[in-house]
Scaffold this active site. Structure first.
Site, PDB file in Angstrom:
ATOM      1  N   CYS A   1       0.882  -1.177   0.000  1.00 50.13           N
ATOM      2  CA  CYS A   1       0.000   0.000   0.000  1.00 50.13           C
ATOM      3  C   CYS A   1       0.911   1.216   0.000  1.00 50.13           C
ATOM      4  O   CYS A   1       1.103   1.870   1.022  1.00 50.13           O
ATOM      5  CB  CYS A   1      -0.925  -0.015   1.214  1.00 50.13           C
ATOM      6  N   ALA A   2       1.491   1.518  -1.149  1.00 51.49           N
ATOM      7  CA  ALA A   2       2.720   2.301  -1.208  1.00 51.49           C
ATOM      8  C   ALA A   2       2.547   3.809  -1.253  1.00 51.49           C
ATOM      9  O   ALA A   2       3.464   4.538  -0.875  1.00 51.49           O
ATOM     10  CB  ALA A   2       3.535   1.858  -2.421  1.00 51.49           C
TER      11      ALA A   2
ATOM     12  N   ASP B   1       2.119  -1.514   5.077  1.00 48.39           N
ATOM     13  CA  ASP B   1       1.780  -0.282   5.788  1.00 48.39           C
ATOM     14  C   ASP B   1       0.298  -0.043   5.506  1.00 48.39           C
ATOM     15  O   ASP B   1      -0.066   0.632   4.549  1.00 48.39           O
ATOM     16  CB  ASP B   1       2.645   0.875   5.292  1.00 48.39           C
TER      17      ASP B   1
ATOM     18  N   PRO C   1       2.096   7.701  -0.657  1.00 45.04           N
ATOM     19  CA  PRO C   1       2.636   8.416  -1.826  1.00 45.04           C
ATOM     20  C   PRO C   1       4.063   8.037  -2.185  1.00 45.04           C
ATOM     21  O   PRO C   1       4.658   8.683  -3.040  1.00 45.04           O
ATOM     22  CB  PRO C   1       2.569   9.870  -1.373  1.00 45.04           C
ATOM     23  N   GLY C   2       4.622   7.021  -1.528  1.00 42.94           N
ATOM     24  CA  GLY C   2       5.915   6.514  -1.953  1.00 42.94           C
ATOM     25  C   GLY C   2       7.091   6.845  -1.054  1.00 42.94           C
ATOM     26  O   GLY C   2       8.229   6.514  -1.388  1.00 42.94           O
TER      27      GLY C   2
ATOM     28  N   LYS D   1       7.930   5.593   1.947  1.00 43.49           N
ATOM     29  CA  LYS D   1       8.556   4.366   2.444  1.00 43.49           C
ATOM     30  C   LYS D   1       9.137   3.548   1.295  1.00 43.49           C
ATOM     31  O   LYS D   1      10.190   2.914   1.433  1.00 43.49           O
ATOM     32  CB  LYS D   1       7.536   3.540   3.243  1.00 43.49           C
TER      33      LYS D   1
ATOM     34  N   CYS E   1      -0.690   3.961  11.315  1.00 44.99           N
ATOM     35  CA  CYS E   1      -0.552   5.253  12.000  1.00 44.99           C
ATOM     36  C   CYS E   1      -1.789   5.511  12.851  1.00 44.99           C
ATOM     37  O   CYS E   1      -2.341   6.606  12.850  1.00 44.99           O
ATOM     38  CB  CYS E   1      -0.321   6.385  11.002  1.00 44.99           C
TER      39      CYS E   1
END
Length: 520
Positions: free
Chosen positions: A303-304, A383, A306-307, A309, A433
């Protein structure tokens, strides 16, 4: 979710400083230097007034505004039987009230991930100091020093203190913005025009205004005033006429109010060393290190967007190997690729795809993109989409309890796909989070019961607290988990800002959760 994502989606602009200060702005600054008043905090009624009063005494803003059913749900989480047995009712209630209070306040620092795959940390630190000095000198006639400190345990993190809360006088002319927009202003943003919900009837570009955040989302768009539940976040200068902001045609774009005197002053990173300095919350950076990527591996970020991580993983791999990034929304894939290009990372491949369906039914299938055969990846980062109740600052949420509780089933579907896609001997990291048990420790307990092949692993670095009681996990299992719990360090002066920044940085974070598994 990254800081830049929160700011963008809230309808604000991160470009705080612009060359040139108008006479009106200068007069405003001089006026407030001579006439200082402290912000009056909003008084809330609580079922537990003694604890509520203690938390409010140290706060600038009221506790996070939630629907009563959500507040009751969270109280039951933080006052569950295991917690009450361990610390007692008074301490558990105190922690809960501190949580509600600290969530509405920003951390006392800005965290920057340095692109150490491109340059040494010391070089990036020096360049950032020079850039921010130039920026701040453009907005002030005084000589300004910039404090940037390396994190003592994380080799690619720089920390910058936030100046706030600052004594700022409220003005007579008022602009009201949505709660998410107001929260982003507290992290260093200007007000973007779509975030404005009310303004004075005759407001013109150049007018000096006070900006207030609508905590409960009750202000009618286009109103000329609002007397509901709101908080003051600073003063600024209107960049548009009211008629342009609330026009009936195409929605306006650009900065609506340029913040001149925010309650919390942070440097702007708009256009500042874009390939070397990346704004990111500290726990989100810890996730990449806990995953432990190595050069040459194939890694999946499920679940990347906005990128942030994704790019960190590629950087930690020295851009050698392959990082596959998936997300369901097309324009978010474009954002991932844009970030990868900015950070000079070529090992990232991004696909628009639903990760719950990322496992191929044909084990012999050989394709570059999803779905993938089982056991295709050395490491997997999940994530997960979550209720986001750990984000700071968050002064208000209108979500219902049903919405808050809707993520657990989706997270479990993603978990099933993650375990199947992970090679034997591979590492799975699960993170959120949020602060609920249902999305964190209860998911760990469920995963260990559902997938006998998974075992919890130690995390490095481990700078947060252990897991929270209440999900039936053993003390050893809780020690292996990492929960960032800002309420645990929230004291009578707020977070202890007298302590050196590197010492308090690990405590004064967003609420966050990390679990690391090995597939046997």
């Amino acid at each position: 979710m990254s800081l830049s994502t929160i700011i963008t989606e809230a309808g604000v602009q991160t470009d705080r400083y612009h060359t040139g200060v108008s006479d009106q702005q200068a007069a405003l600054l001089q006026f407030n230097q001579c006439h200082v008043t402290w912000l009056v905090t909003y008084a809330e009624v609580s079922a537990h007034p003694r604890h509520a009063q203690r938390a409010e005494e140290m706060s600038i803003f009221p506790r996070i505004s939630l629907k009563p059913e959500v507040t009751d749900f969270l109280r039951n989480v933080f006052l569950n039987k295991e917690v009450l047995a361990a610390v007692g009712h008074q301490e558990a209630e105190s922690r809960f009230q501190k949580l509600l209070t600290c969530l509405s306040h920003p951390p006392s620092y800005t965290c920057v991930r340095a692109s150490t795959h491109l340059a040494p940390l010391e070089e990036i630190q020096h360049k950032l100091e020079e850039e921010l000095k130039k920026q701040m000198c453009n907005s002030s006639a005084e000589e300004i020093s910039v404090q940037i400190l390396p994190h003592p345990r994380i080799p690619d993190v720089l920390l910058l203190p936030v100046d706030g809360p600052r004594p700022v006088k409220q003005l007579g002319s008022e602009v009201v913005v949505g709660a998410q927009c107001g929260s982003a202003v507290l992290r260093g943003a200007h007000v973007f025009a779509p975030g404005i919900v009310a303004s004075p009837k005759y407001m013109k570009a150049g007018d000096v205004v006070s900006v207030f955040s609508d905590l409960e989302g009750r202000c009618t768009r286009g109103a000329t005033s609002f007397e509901g539940k709101r908080v003051f976040v600073g003063n600024g200068v209107a960049q548009m006429d009211r008629s342009r902001i609330f026009c009936t045609g195409e929605p306006p774009k650009g900065i609506g109010v340029q913040m001149v005197e925010p309650l919390y002053q942070s440097p702007s990173f708009d256009g500042v060393l874009p390939s070397l300095a990346f704004l990111q919350n500290l726990p989100s950076i810890v996730v990449g290190h806990v995953l432990g990527p190595r050069p040459g591996e194939r890694i999946l970020d499920m679940c990347a967007a906005p990128g942030g991580k994704t790019c960190h993983i590629a950087a930690l791999m020295e851009d050698q190997g392959e990082v596959v990034a998936l997300d369901r929304i097309r324009n978010k894939i474009d954002r991932i690729l844009q970030n990868a290009q900015t950070l000079h990372l070529r090992s990232i491949k991004a696909f628009c795809f639903n990760s719950t369906q990322a496992v191929s039914s044909d084990p012999a299938q050989e394709t570059e993109g999803p779905p993938f055969p089982p056991e295709s990846f050395d490491r997997v980062l999940l994530d997960a989409p979550c209720s986001g109740l750990g984000q700071r600052p968050n002064m208000g949420s209108t979500w219902s309890l049903k919405e808050i509780c809707s993520y657990q089933p989706l997270q479990r579907k993603l978990f099933h796909a993650a375990v199947r896609l992970l090679k034997k001997g591979g590492v799975l990291v699960y993170s959120t989070c949020t602060v609920t048990l249902a999305e964190n420790e209860e998911q760990v307990a469920w995963a260990l019961d559902t997938f006998p092949c998974l075992t919890l692993q130690p995390q490095e670095p481990h700078i947060g607290a252990g897991g929270m009681l209440g999900a039936g996990l053993s003390p050893e299992q809780l020690r292996l988990l990492q929960r960032f719990s800002p309420e645990l360090s929230w004291d009578q002066t707020g977070t202890d800002r007298a302590a050196p920044l590197p010492c308090r940085a690990d405590r004064d974070t967003i609420g966050f959760f990390i679990a690391k598994f090995l597939k046997n």
